[in-house]
Design a protein around this motif. Sequence first.
Motif, PDB file in Angstrom:
ATOM      1  N   PRO A   8       0.771  -1.249   0.000  1.00 56.09           N
ATOM      2  CA  PRO A   8       0.000   0.000   0.000  1.00 56.09           C
ATOM      3  C   PRO A   8       0.801   1.298   0.000  1.00 56.09           C
ATOM      4  O   PRO A   8       0.328   2.299  -0.525  1.00 56.09           O
ATOM      5  CB  PRO A   8      -0.829  -0.100   1.283  1.00 56.09           C
ATOM      6  N   HIS A   9       1.981   1.317   0.571  1.00 54.83           N
ATOM      7  CA  HIS A   9       2.696   2.587   0.743  1.00 54.83           C
ATOM      8  C   HIS A   9       3.715   2.875  -0.352  1.00 54.83           C
ATOM      9  O   HIS A   9       4.002   4.028  -0.647  1.00 54.83           O
ATOM     10  CB  HIS A   9       3.369   2.638   2.110  1.00 54.83           C
ATOM     11  N   THR A  10       4.280   1.839  -0.941  1.00 50.08           N
ATOM     12  CA  THR A  10       5.301   2.027  -1.981  1.00 50.08           C
ATOM     13  C   THR A  10       4.827   1.623  -3.362  1.00 50.08           C
ATOM     14  O   THR A  10       5.400   2.050  -4.351  1.00 50.08           O
ATOM     15  CB  THR A  10       6.569   1.205  -1.662  1.00 50.08           C
ATOM     16  N   GLY A  11       3.818   0.768  -3.430  1.00 51.38           N
ATOM     17  CA  GLY A  11       3.385   0.239  -4.716  1.00 51.38           C
ATOM     18  C   GLY A  11       4.222  -0.936  -5.181  1.00 51.38           C
ATOM     19  O   GLY A  11       4.012  -1.463  -6.278  1.00 51.38           O
ATOM     20  N   LEU A  12       5.176  -1.368  -4.357  1.00 49.13           N
ATOM     21  CA  LEU A  12       5.997  -2.533  -4.693  1.00 49.13           C
ATOM     22  C   LEU A  12       5.083  -3.747  -4.832  1.00 49.13           C
ATOM     23  O   LEU A  12       4.234  -3.994  -3.977  1.00 49.13           O
ATOM     24  CB  LEU A  12       7.042  -2.781  -3.604  1.00 49.13           C
ATOM     25  N   GLU A  13       5.258  -4.492  -5.909  1.00 48.55           N
ATOM     26  CA  GLU A  13       4.470  -5.692  -6.171  1.00 48.55           C
ATOM     27  C   GLU A  13       5.296  -6.901  -5.761  1.00 48.55           C
ATOM     28  O   GLU A  13       6.394  -7.116  -6.289  1.00 48.55           O
ATOM     29  CB  GLU A  13       4.085  -5.740  -7.646  1.00 48.55           C
ATOM     30  N   VAL A  14       4.793  -7.673  -4.792  1.00 46.69           N
ATOM     31  CA  VAL A  14       5.555  -8.773  -4.197  1.00 46.69           C
ATOM     32  C   VAL A  14       4.843 -10.106  -4.410  1.00 46.69           C
ATOM     33  O   VAL A  14       3.622 -10.153  -4.510  1.00 46.69           O
ATOM     34  CB  VAL A  14       5.788  -8.527  -2.683  1.00 46.69           C
ATOM     35  N   PRO A  15       5.625 -11.213  -4.486  1.00 47.07           N
ATOM     36  CA  PRO A  15       5.017 -12.528  -4.709  1.00 47.07           C
ATOM     37  C   PRO A  15       4.301 -13.079  -3.481  1.00 47.07           C
ATOM     38  O   PRO A  15       3.447 -13.955  -3.598  1.00 47.07           O
ATOM     39  CB  PRO A  15       6.209 -13.414  -5.085  1.00 47.07           C
ATOM     40  N   HIS A  16       4.648 -12.584  -2.302  1.00 50.83           N
ATOM     41  CA  HIS A  16       3.984 -12.992  -1.060  1.00 50.83           C
ATOM     42  C   HIS A  16       4.277 -11.943   0.010  1.00 50.83           C
ATOM     43  O   HIS A  16       5.155 -11.099  -0.162  1.00 50.83           O
ATOM     44  CB  HIS A  16       4.434 -14.382  -0.595  1.00 50.83           C
ATOM     45  N   THR A  17       3.531 -12.016   1.096  1.00 59.45           N
ATOM     46  CA  THR A  17       3.721 -11.056   2.193  1.00 59.45           C
ATOM     47  C   THR A  17       4.183 -11.755   3.473  1.00 59.45           C
ATOM     48  O   THR A  17       3.943 -11.277   4.572  1.00 59.45           O
ATOM     49  CB  THR A  17       2.424 -10.268   2.457  1.00 59.45           C
ATOM     50  N   ARG A  18       4.866 -12.872   3.319  1.00 54.83           N
ATOM     51  CA  ARG A  18       5.347 -13.622   4.489  1.00 54.83           C
ATOM     52  C   ARG A  18       6.575 -12.987   5.131  1.00 54.83           C
ATOM     53  O   ARG A  18       6.862 -13.249   6.294  1.00 54.83           O
ATOM     54  CB  ARG A  18       5.674 -15.067   4.095  1.00 54.83           C
ATOM     55  N   PHE A  19       7.328 -12.172   4.381  1.00 55.17           N
ATOM     56  CA  PHE A  19       8.511 -11.518   4.949  1.00 55.17           C
ATOM     57  C   PHE A  19       8.076 -10.277   5.717  1.00 55.17           C
ATOM     58  O   PHE A  19       7.291  -9.467   5.215  1.00 55.17           O
ATOM     59  CB  PHE A  19       9.498 -11.094   3.864  1.00 55.17           C
ATOM     60  N   THR A  20       8.585 -10.133   6.927  1.00 60.38           N
ATOM     61  CA  THR A  20       8.322  -8.942   7.728  1.00 60.38           C
ATOM     62  C   THR A  20       9.653  -8.369   8.208  1.00 60.38           C
ATOM     63  O   THR A  20      10.647  -9.091   8.291  1.00 60.38           O
ATOM     64  CB  THR A  20       7.436  -9.260   8.949  1.00 60.38           C
ATOM     65  N   LEU A  21       9.647  -7.085   8.507  1.00 60.47           N
ATOM     66  CA  LEU A  21      10.842  -6.419   9.012  1.00 60.47           C
ATOM     67  C   LEU A  21      10.632  -6.034  10.463  1.00 60.47           C
ATOM     68  O   LEU A  21       9.511  -5.721  10.879  1.00 60.47           O
ATOM     69  CB  LEU A  21      11.156  -5.165   8.192  1.00 60.47           C
ATOM     70  N   SER A  22      11.722  -6.047  11.224  1.00 55.96           N
ATOM     71  CA  SER A  22      11.682  -5.599  12.613  1.00 55.96           C
ATOM     72  C   SER A  22      13.030  -4.960  12.937  1.00 55.96           C
ATOM     73  O   SER A  22      13.953  -4.970  12.116  1.00 55.96           O
ATOM     74  CB  SER A  22      11.407  -6.771  13.559  1.00 55.96           C
ATOM     75  N   ASP A  23      13.123  -4.427  14.127  1.00 51.46           N
ATOM     76  CA  ASP A  23      14.382  -3.842  14.617  1.00 51.46           C
ATOM     77  C   ASP A  23      14.932  -2.790  13.657  1.00 51.46           C
ATOM     78  O   ASP A  23      16.149  -2.659  13.507  1.00 51.46           O
ATOM     79  CB  ASP A  23      15.442  -4.921  14.861  1.00 51.46           C
ATOM     80  N   PHE A  24      14.040  -2.041  13.010  1.00 51.48           N
ATOM     81  CA  PHE A  24      14.466  -1.011  12.063  1.00 51.48           C
ATOM     82  C   PHE A  24      15.206   0.101  12.804  1.00 51.48           C
ATOM     83  O   PHE A  24      14.728   0.608  13.811  1.00 51.48           O
ATOM     84  CB  PHE A  24      13.255  -0.434  11.327  1.00 51.48           C
ATOM     85  N   GLN A  25      16.379   0.453  12.296  1.00 45.90           N
ATOM     86  CA  GLN A  25      17.173   1.539  12.858  1.00 45.90           C
ATOM     87  C   GLN A  25      17.739   2.365  11.716  1.00 45.90           C
ATOM     88  O   GLN A  25      18.076   1.824  10.671  1.00 45.90           O
ATOM     89  CB  GLN A  25      18.338   0.991  13.675  1.00 45.90           C
ATOM     90  N   GLN A  26      17.857   3.672  11.943  1.00 48.79           N
ATOM     91  CA  GLN A  26      18.504   4.516  10.942  1.00 48.79           C
ATOM     92  C   GLN A  26      19.226   5.655  11.643  1.00 48.79           C
ATOM     93  O   GLN A  26      18.890   6.016  12.765  1.00 48.79           O
ATOM     94  CB  GLN A  26      17.514   5.050   9.925  1.00 48.79           C
ATOM     95  N   MET A  27      20.228   6.163  10.959  1.00 49.18           N
ATOM     96  CA  MET A  27      20.946   7.323  11.471  1.00 49.18           C
ATOM     97  C   MET A  27      21.513   8.110  10.302  1.00 49.18           C
ATOM     98  O   MET A  27      21.828   7.553   9.250  1.00 49.18           O
ATOM     99  CB  MET A  27      22.055   6.913  12.439  1.00 49.18           C
ATOM    100  N   THR A  28      21.617   9.421  10.499  1.00 48.04           N
ATOM    101  CA  THR A  28      22.188  10.282   9.478  1.00 48.04           C
ATOM    102  C   THR A  28      23.700  10.245   9.592  1.00 48.04           C
ATOM    103  O   THR A  28      24.254  10.357  10.683  1.00 48.04           O
ATOM    104  CB  THR A  28      21.673  11.724   9.654  1.00 48.04           C
ATOM    105  N   THR A  29      24.356  10.058   8.449  1.00 51.58           N
ATOM    106  CA  THR A  29      25.817  10.071   8.395  1.00 51.58           C
ATOM    107  C   THR A  29      26.255  11.227   7.497  1.00 51.58           C
ATOM    108  O   THR A  29      25.411  11.896   6.895  1.00 51.58           O
ATOM    109  CB  THR A  29      26.367   8.747   7.816  1.00 51.58           C
ATOM    110  N   ARG A  30      27.533  11.443   7.380  1.00 49.69           N
ATOM    111  CA  ARG A  30      28.017  12.499   6.484  1.00 49.69           C
ATOM    112  C   ARG A  30      27.645  12.227   5.039  1.00 49.69           C
ATOM    113  O   ARG A  30      27.481  13.150   4.252  1.00 49.69           O
ATOM    114  CB  ARG A  30      29.532  12.650   6.601  1.00 49.69           C
ATOM    115  N   GLY A  31      27.509  10.964   4.682  1.00 51.73           N
ATOM    116  CA  GLY A  31      27.237  10.602   3.292  1.00 51.73           C
ATOM    117  C   GLY A  31      25.787  10.302   2.983  1.00 51.73           C
ATOM    118  O   GLY A  31      25.434  10.067   1.834  1.00 51.73           O
ATOM    119  N   GLY A  32      24.918  10.285   3.974  1.00 52.36           N
ATOM    120  CA  GLY A  32      23.516   9.961   3.722  1.00 52.36           C
ATOM    121  C   GLY A  32      22.868   9.381   4.958  1.00 52.36           C
ATOM    122  O   GLY A  32      23.271   9.674   6.087  1.00 52.36           O
TER     123      GLY A  32
END
Length: 148
Positions: A8-32
């Motif tokens: 729903p949010h990206t429009g990515l078309e996937v063969p199944h929805t069994r994969f889930t993500l967790s423990d998402f972390q991000q940080m800003t660096t000098r390069g991105g």
Amino acid sequence: MTELTKLPHTGLEVPHTRFTLSDFQQMTTRGGIAFNATVHEGGRCLGIIENEGNGGDTGFFPHTAEDRHAMAEFTTSCRMDGDVLRVEEVLDNLVTEHELAQTVAASQGKTILRGKDDVGLNGTLVTVSIPPVWLVTHESPLGAALLE
């Protein structure tokens, strides 16, 4: 080819929805922006999606050879508007889908406005608290005409 499910949010078309993500972390660096997230299938950890935030590719670091194969099959099957994607594009979209789903879940009762750049990539997110507005009601002239 199997029937694909459009996320729903990206429009990515996937063969199944069994994969889930967790423990998402991000940080800003000098390069991105560097990020990582753990990929699961059910209760089993498949590996880590990671980007070091220095302009390089997003990669998948599998737990086992079987997990590498499962992710390769998955990414090969994914599409965007019917077009084949590179593995990095699939991984980036999975992370973006997860991040946007978290934002939506945390924004109950608010409106989220999402901008996109010239090539359709996600841009700025703005969350606003505005009351619901009924644009068309049966009392309005436009509403009466549309609801006939």
